[in-house]
Design a protein around this motif. Structure first.
Motif, PDB file in Angstrom:
ATOM      1  N   LYS A  11       0.840  -1.216   0.000  1.00  0.00           N
ATOM      2  CA  LYS A  11       0.000   0.000   0.000  1.00  0.00           C
ATOM      3  C   LYS A  11       0.862   1.248   0.000  1.00  0.00           C
ATOM      4  O   LYS A  11       0.563   2.229  -0.681  1.00  0.00           O
ATOM      5  CB  LYS A  11      -0.924   0.015   1.225  1.00  0.00           C
ATOM      6  N   LEU A  12       1.965   1.215   0.775  1.00  0.00           N
ATOM      7  CA  LEU A  12       2.862   2.375   0.806  1.00  0.00           C
ATOM      8  C   LEU A  12       3.397   2.637  -0.602  1.00  0.00           C
ATOM      9  O   LEU A  12       3.436   3.777  -1.058  1.00  0.00           O
ATOM     10  CB  LEU A  12       4.003   2.146   1.803  1.00  0.00           C
ATOM     11  N   LYS A  13       3.790   1.566  -1.293  1.00  0.00           N
ATOM     12  CA  LYS A  13       4.276   1.749  -2.671  1.00  0.00           C
ATOM     13  C   LYS A  13       3.180   2.369  -3.543  1.00  0.00           C
ATOM     14  O   LYS A  13       3.427   3.330  -4.272  1.00  0.00           O
ATOM     15  CB  LYS A  13       4.731   0.418  -3.271  1.00  0.00           C
ATOM     16  N   GLN A  14       1.964   1.777  -3.472  1.00  0.00           N
ATOM     17  CA  GLN A  14       0.868   2.275  -4.309  1.00  0.00           C
ATOM     18  C   GLN A  14       0.563   3.742  -4.027  1.00  0.00           C
ATOM     19  O   GLN A  14       0.257   4.510  -4.936  1.00  0.00           O
ATOM     20  CB  GLN A  14      -0.398   1.443  -4.086  1.00  0.00           C
ATOM     21  N   ILE A 191      13.587   0.114 -12.734  1.00  0.00           N
ATOM     22  CA  ILE A 191      13.174  -1.147 -12.107  1.00  0.00           C
ATOM     23  C   ILE A 191      11.982  -0.907 -11.180  1.00  0.00           C
ATOM     24  O   ILE A 191      11.019  -1.674 -11.179  1.00  0.00           O
ATOM     25  CB  ILE A 191      14.368  -1.792 -11.353  1.00  0.00           C
ATOM     26  N   THR A 192      12.034   0.181 -10.404  1.00  0.00           N
ATOM     27  CA  THR A 192      10.948   0.491  -9.465  1.00  0.00           C
ATOM     28  C   THR A 192       9.616   0.654 -10.198  1.00  0.00           C
ATOM     29  O   THR A 192       8.564   0.223  -9.717  1.00  0.00           O
ATOM     30  CB  THR A 192      11.289   1.770  -8.673  1.00  0.00           C
ATOM     31  N   GLN A 193       9.681   1.272 -11.395  1.00  0.00           N
ATOM     32  CA  GLN A 193       8.446   1.474 -12.169  1.00  0.00           C
ATOM     33  C   GLN A 193       7.997   0.201 -12.879  1.00  0.00           C
ATOM     34  O   GLN A 193       6.813   0.020 -13.148  1.00  0.00           O
ATOM     35  CB  GLN A 193       8.656   2.613 -13.167  1.00  0.00           C
ATOM     36  N   ALA A 194       8.952  -0.702 -13.152  1.00  0.00           N
ATOM     37  CA  ALA A 194       8.630  -1.902 -13.942  1.00  0.00           C
ATOM     38  C   ALA A 194       7.995  -3.018 -13.117  1.00  0.00           C
ATOM     39  O   ALA A 194       7.383  -3.926 -13.676  1.00  0.00           O
ATOM     40  CB  ALA A 194       9.887  -2.418 -14.629  1.00  0.00           C
ATOM     41  N   VAL A 195       8.170  -2.985 -11.795  1.00  0.00           N
ATOM     42  CA  VAL A 195       7.617  -4.062 -10.962  1.00  0.00           C
ATOM     43  C   VAL A 195       6.557  -3.497 -10.018  1.00  0.00           C
ATOM     44  O   VAL A 195       6.569  -2.308  -9.688  1.00  0.00           O
ATOM     45  CB  VAL A 195       8.717  -4.784 -10.141  1.00  0.00           C
ATOM     46  N   SER A 196       5.635  -4.363  -9.587  1.00  0.00           N
ATOM     47  CA  SER A 196       4.588  -3.875  -8.677  1.00  0.00           C
ATOM     48  C   SER A 196       4.932  -4.138  -7.217  1.00  0.00           C
ATOM     49  O   SER A 196       4.283  -3.597  -6.324  1.00  0.00           O
ATOM     50  CB  SER A 196       3.236  -4.486  -9.047  1.00  0.00           C
ATOM     51  N   VAL A 197       5.978  -4.939  -6.946  1.00  0.00           N
ATOM     52  CA  VAL A 197       6.393  -5.162  -5.549  1.00  0.00           C
ATOM     53  C   VAL A 197       7.289  -4.007  -5.102  1.00  0.00           C
ATOM     54  O   VAL A 197       7.907  -3.336  -5.933  1.00  0.00           O
ATOM     55  CB  VAL A 197       7.138  -6.516  -5.383  1.00  0.00           C
TER      56      VAL A 197
END
Ligand code: KIV
Ligand code: NA
Length: 264
Positions: A11-14, A191-197
């Motif tokens: 959730k923090l990432k989202q 990489i941060t933008q390419a993955v959802s984790v």
């Protein structure tokens, strides 16, 4: 279950709120780090250097890691505990399962291992057995002898593309988190933008979903060698350790740390 779970971190990432992580190796520091509001406590195999005095992380055993994970668990109440699988403890899938079981039973909520695409099967099997995995990519200190030193990784276009492809492959294999050490910020952002984790960085710029430092480094306790540029001593402007830990959390949350001078 701790208050902070993988759901919290996703959730923090989202929501675009930065995730904070620091190492701790004992109950006292785990309690201080937890009280400062850090979401993830890393029981890092860096303990081989900062606690045991070795010149690399290679001598650390699974039993060493389990001992320190048990101590951290006793000091922690609400943070998510990640523990490192040490050198050669995941060379085969069977070994990884045994080592992962030891750390999870010691109190870890997730294990971290170092490597790239070749770890996909290991990560898949651990995840299938209920062990969340963080894949540590870029500068992987357990491979220091192969890398020829502690150097920035992924500077060449071909290396950068391979790391991006591996990151996606490890997410597909079931990795629940990635950690990038000493990679150029542009690559870390991609990489941060390419993955959802969630992607945690150290020496990877301010664009990752979160930040981690070795607690001895950020408290200015480390002696004997020049500090890498990604380290900041948070004790310099603070009166005591709890204040320095809070200053780190605030700086990461406000995206004031890492600054341009800490990046590659
Ligand atoms: O062992 C450790 O402290 C680590 C961090 C440097 C990411 O792996
Ligand atoms: Na480590």
């Amino acid at each position: 279950m701790p208050d902070v779970t993988l759901t919290t971190l996703n959730k923090l990432k989202q929501n675009g709120e930065k995730i904070t992580c620091l190492t701790a190796y004992d109950a006292t520091f785990a309690k201080l780090v937890n009280e400062a509001g850090v979401e993830v406590i890393l029981v890092g195999d860096s303990l081989g250097m900062v606690l045991q005095g070795h010149d690399s992380t290679l001598p650390v055993s699974v039993e060493d890691m389990a001992y320190h994970t048990r101590a951290v668990k006793r000091g922690n109440s609400s943070a998510f505990i990640m523990a490192d699988l040490p050198f050669m403890s995941y060379a085969t899938v069977e070994q990884a399962l045994r080592s992962g079981a030891a750390l999870m039973q010691a109190g870890a909520h997730m294990v971290k291992l170092e490597g790239a695409g070749w770890l996909a099967e290991t990560i898949r099997t651990l995840a299938n057995n209920g062990v969340p995995v963080c894949a540590h990519m870029g500068l992987t200190p357990q491979a220091v002898n192969l890398l020829g030193g502690y150097k920035v990784q992924g500077r060449l276009d071909a290396q950068a593309q391979a790391m991006l492809d591996d990151a996606k492959a490890l997410e597909a294999a079931g990795a629940s988190m990635l950690l990038l050490e000493c990679v150029p910020s542009t690559l870390a952002n991609a990489i941060t933008q390419a993955v959802s984790v969630p992607v945690i960085g150290i020496g990877a710029g301010s664009g990752t979903d979160g930040q981690v430092l070795v607690i001895h480094d950020m408290l200015g306790l480390t002696r004997g060698h020049r500090q890498p540029r990604f380290v900041k001593n948070f004790m310099l402007d603070q009166q005591d350790v709890p204040a320095a830990l809070r200053a780190y959390v605030d700086a990461v949350k406000r995206v004031e740390f890492p600054a341009a001078e800490n990046e590659f």
